[in-house]
Design a protein around this motif. Structure first.
Motif, PDB file in Angstrom:
ATOM      1  N   LEU A  38       0.799  -1.218   0.000  1.00 58.06           N
ATOM      2  CA  LEU A  38       0.000   0.000   0.000  1.00 58.06           C
ATOM      3  C   LEU A  38       0.834   1.271   0.000  1.00 58.06           C
ATOM      4  O   LEU A  38       0.577   2.200  -0.766  1.00 58.06           O
ATOM      5  N   SER A  39       1.883   1.312   0.844  1.00 61.56           N
ATOM      6  CA  SER A  39       2.614   2.577   0.957  1.00 61.56           C
ATOM      7  C   SER A  39       3.324   2.920  -0.351  1.00 61.56           C
ATOM      8  O   SER A  39       3.377   4.081  -0.749  1.00 61.56           O
ATOM      9  N   LYS A  40       3.826   1.858  -1.052  1.00 58.65           N
ATOM     10  CA  LYS A  40       4.477   2.123  -2.333  1.00 58.65           C
ATOM     11  C   LYS A  40       3.454   2.554  -3.378  1.00 58.65           C
ATOM     12  O   LYS A  40       3.710   3.431  -4.201  1.00 58.65           O
ATOM     13  N   ALA A  82      -0.986  -3.584   7.915  1.00 56.95           N
ATOM     14  CA  ALA A  82       0.408  -3.240   8.167  1.00 56.95           C
ATOM     15  C   ALA A  82       1.248  -4.501   8.286  1.00 56.95           C
ATOM     16  O   ALA A  82       2.357  -4.601   7.743  1.00 56.95           O
ATOM     17  N   LYS A  83       0.675  -5.475   8.967  1.00 59.48           N
ATOM     18  CA  LYS A  83       1.372  -6.740   9.177  1.00 59.48           C
ATOM     19  C   LYS A  83       1.639  -7.420   7.833  1.00 59.48           C
ATOM     20  O   LYS A  83       2.727  -7.898   7.547  1.00 59.48           O
ATOM     21  N   LYS A  84       0.596  -7.417   7.027  1.00 59.88           N
ATOM     22  CA  LYS A  84       0.666  -8.065   5.719  1.00 59.88           C
ATOM     23  C   LYS A  84       1.740  -7.399   4.865  1.00 59.88           C
ATOM     24  O   LYS A  84       2.507  -8.067   4.172  1.00 59.88           O
ATOM     25  N   GLU A  85       1.771  -6.080   4.969  1.00 59.96           N
ATOM     26  CA  GLU A  85       2.732  -5.345   4.147  1.00 59.96           C
ATOM     27  C   GLU A  85       4.156  -5.692   4.555  1.00 59.96           C
ATOM     28  O   GLU A  85       5.017  -5.941   3.704  1.00 59.96           O
ATOM     29  N   GLU A  89       7.016  -7.504   2.261  1.00 66.57           N
ATOM     30  CA  GLU A  89       8.306  -6.874   2.039  1.00 66.57           C
ATOM     31  C   GLU A  89       9.441  -7.830   2.381  1.00 66.57           C
ATOM     32  O   GLU A  89      10.413  -7.963   1.626  1.00 66.57           O
ATOM     33  N   ALA A  90       9.275  -8.516   3.507  1.00 66.68           N
ATOM     34  CA  ALA A  90      10.289  -9.466   3.930  1.00 66.68           C
ATOM     35  C   ALA A  90      10.452 -10.557   2.884  1.00 66.68           C
ATOM     36  O   ALA A  90      11.563 -10.990   2.566  1.00 66.68           O
ATOM     37  N   ALA A  94      13.771 -11.468   0.766  1.00 63.42           N
ATOM     38  CA  ALA A  94      14.374 -12.801   0.791  1.00 63.42           C
ATOM     39  C   ALA A  94      14.577 -13.312  -0.628  1.00 63.42           C
ATOM     40  O   ALA A  94      15.600 -13.924  -0.941  1.00 63.42           O
ATOM     41  N   LYS A  95      13.603 -13.017  -1.461  1.00 62.81           N
ATOM     42  CA  LYS A  95      13.663 -13.463  -2.844  1.00 62.81           C
ATOM     43  C   LYS A  95      14.850 -12.798  -3.556  1.00 62.81           C
ATOM     44  O   LYS A  95      15.603 -13.437  -4.287  1.00 62.81           O
ATOM     45  N   MET A  96      14.986 -11.517  -3.292  1.00 58.39           N
ATOM     46  CA  MET A  96      16.055 -10.743  -3.903  1.00 58.39           C
ATOM     47  C   MET A  96      17.416 -11.287  -3.471  1.00 58.39           C
ATOM     48  O   MET A  96      18.321 -11.465  -4.287  1.00 58.39           O
ATOM     49  N   LYS A  97      17.515 -11.574  -2.180  1.00 55.99           N
ATOM     50  CA  LYS A  97      18.760 -12.082  -1.628  1.00 55.99           C
ATOM     51  C   LYS A  97      19.125 -13.406  -2.257  1.00 55.99           C
ATOM     52  O   LYS A  97      20.257 -13.645  -2.656  1.00 55.99           O
TER      53      LYS A  97
END
Lengths: 196, 184
Positions: A38-40, A82-85, A89-90, A94-97
């Motif tokens: 949402l924030s993005k 908020a929790k879902k967001e 993000e996490a 992780a995927k990026m890493k």
């Protein structure tokens, strides 16, 4: 929504409604609030379509949304969002890493005394279409190249002939579909045919 | 229907559709959707050939120039894809769920009756009642665009009467794997 239907019953084709989709989460912007970013989404909408941003996220809009819901429900919903967001993000992190740490292996395998094949493994981790990449190799080297499953059941590209150095160069120069692979993640391996 | 749908493994093949089959498809669309021939012409021009994308579980997606237009399960009703429905929102009858249901809908749940009968929901009035087994566009309270496409499990009058359990089964919704499939 039935009012405008009645007025446009002429035999002309009805024009399609142009729908704007959020570039961050692909939903129509009114549904961004239910997405996981949402924030993005908000940032994107604010910079691209400030008028729409005012419509969806201004104080009055938020107030009217509260309409049928009690305050208690609303706060609970917000917390969950908020929790879902954070979770999403996490996950993306992780995927990026994982992507950054995965290796592309270029293996030279000896088939006969002076005949080799080159197996390229791990390209799919960098969102490269293996079939297209195989086609590219086949075209540039004028040899056979195919996508096959290796002993572990993972997909890899097998190119006929010893082209490991050329493949390495191609990946480094980001030829065609071979995009986004950091050079440090590519390794060259040689596999000798076992004597039997 | 499109839960855990992976294009790489779940699509088994693409074929061109025979023109006789295309004709019957066109007739089917005209009879099942609230659409006039001219509008259909602009969605799917006569000259263009459509491709059939066969998927797992007898789902067939029909695509025009790689863009999915509508799909079908077995010989069931033809559903437009959500993107097509957004462009032509009048082709399916509308039902609306209240705000509380949006969250569950986006998680892929079927829509329960109380979501339609509560204050934020909306069902067609008795004179336009829908029978069971009809494709419907699911809209949401306070939102302009459709959020999903479903098939009625009960007639709309029954939904009002029973007011319990599944009223509309969701076929596709915003953010599912068909939504993610923009090109095939």
């Amino acid at each position: 929504m039935s009012a405008e239907q009645a007025t446009t019953a002429a035999p002309q084709p009805k024009p399609p409604v142009q729908v704007l989709y959020c570039e961050v989460c692909t939903f129509p912007p009114e549904y961004c609030e239910f997405g996981s970013r949402l924030s993005k989404c908000k940032e994107w909408l604010k910079s691209e379509h400030p008028d729409l941003y005012d419509r969806y996220y201004s104080e009055e809009a938020l107030q009217s949304k509260l309409g049928t819901m009690s305050l208690e429900q609303q706060t609970k919903l917000e917390q969950e969002a908020a929790k879902k967001e954070a979770k999403a993000e996490a996950k993306a992190d992780a995927k990026m890493k994982k992507k950054m740490s995965s290796q592309v292996q270029i293996k030279r395998i000896q088939r006969q005394k002076n005949k080799y094949v080159t197996a390229i493994h791990g390209l799919e981790a960098f969102d490269i279409d293996l079939k297209k990449a195989a086609k590219l190799f086949a075209q540039t080297f004028a040899t056979g190249a195919s996508v096959t499953k290796n002993a572990q059941g993972l997909d890899e590209i097998v190119v006929q002939g010893d082209v490991s150095d050329e493949v390495f160069d191609m990946i480094r120069e980001e030829k065609g579909v071979l995009k986004g692979v950091p050079e440090s993640n590519v390794e060259l391996i040689e596999e000798k045919k076992k004597k039997s | 229907m499109f839960k855990k749908f992976q294009p790489s493994t779940d699509i088994s093949g693409q074929t061109a559709v025979k023109s006789s089959v295309q004709r019957s498809l066109r007739a089917g669309l005209l009879s099942q959707w609230k659409i006039d021939p001219d509008t259909l012409e602009s969605i799917w021009p006569k000259k263009e050939n459509i491709t059939l994308v066969k998927c797992r579980d007898h789902i067939s997606i029909y695509a025009l120039n790689g863009e999915p237009l509508f799909f079908q399960h077995f010989d069931g009703p033809l559903y437009p894809t959500l993107r097509l429905l957004h462009k032509y929102p009048f082709i399916l009858p509308v039902v609306r769920v209240d705000r509380g249901a949006i969250r569950f809908l986006l998680a892929g749940a079927h829509m329960m009756c109380p979501g339609f009968t509560s204050k934020g929901g909306w069902l067609p009035p008795p004179e336009e009642a829908l029978p069971a087994g009809v494709a419907v566009a699911i809209h949401a309270e306070g939102k302009e665009h459709a959020i999903g496409i479903g098939i009625t499990k009960l007639s709309t009058e029954d939904i009002k009467k029973v007011n319990k359990g599944v009223g509309v089964e969701v076929v596709t919704h915003l953010g599912d794997d068909l939504w993610a499939l923009q090109k095939v």
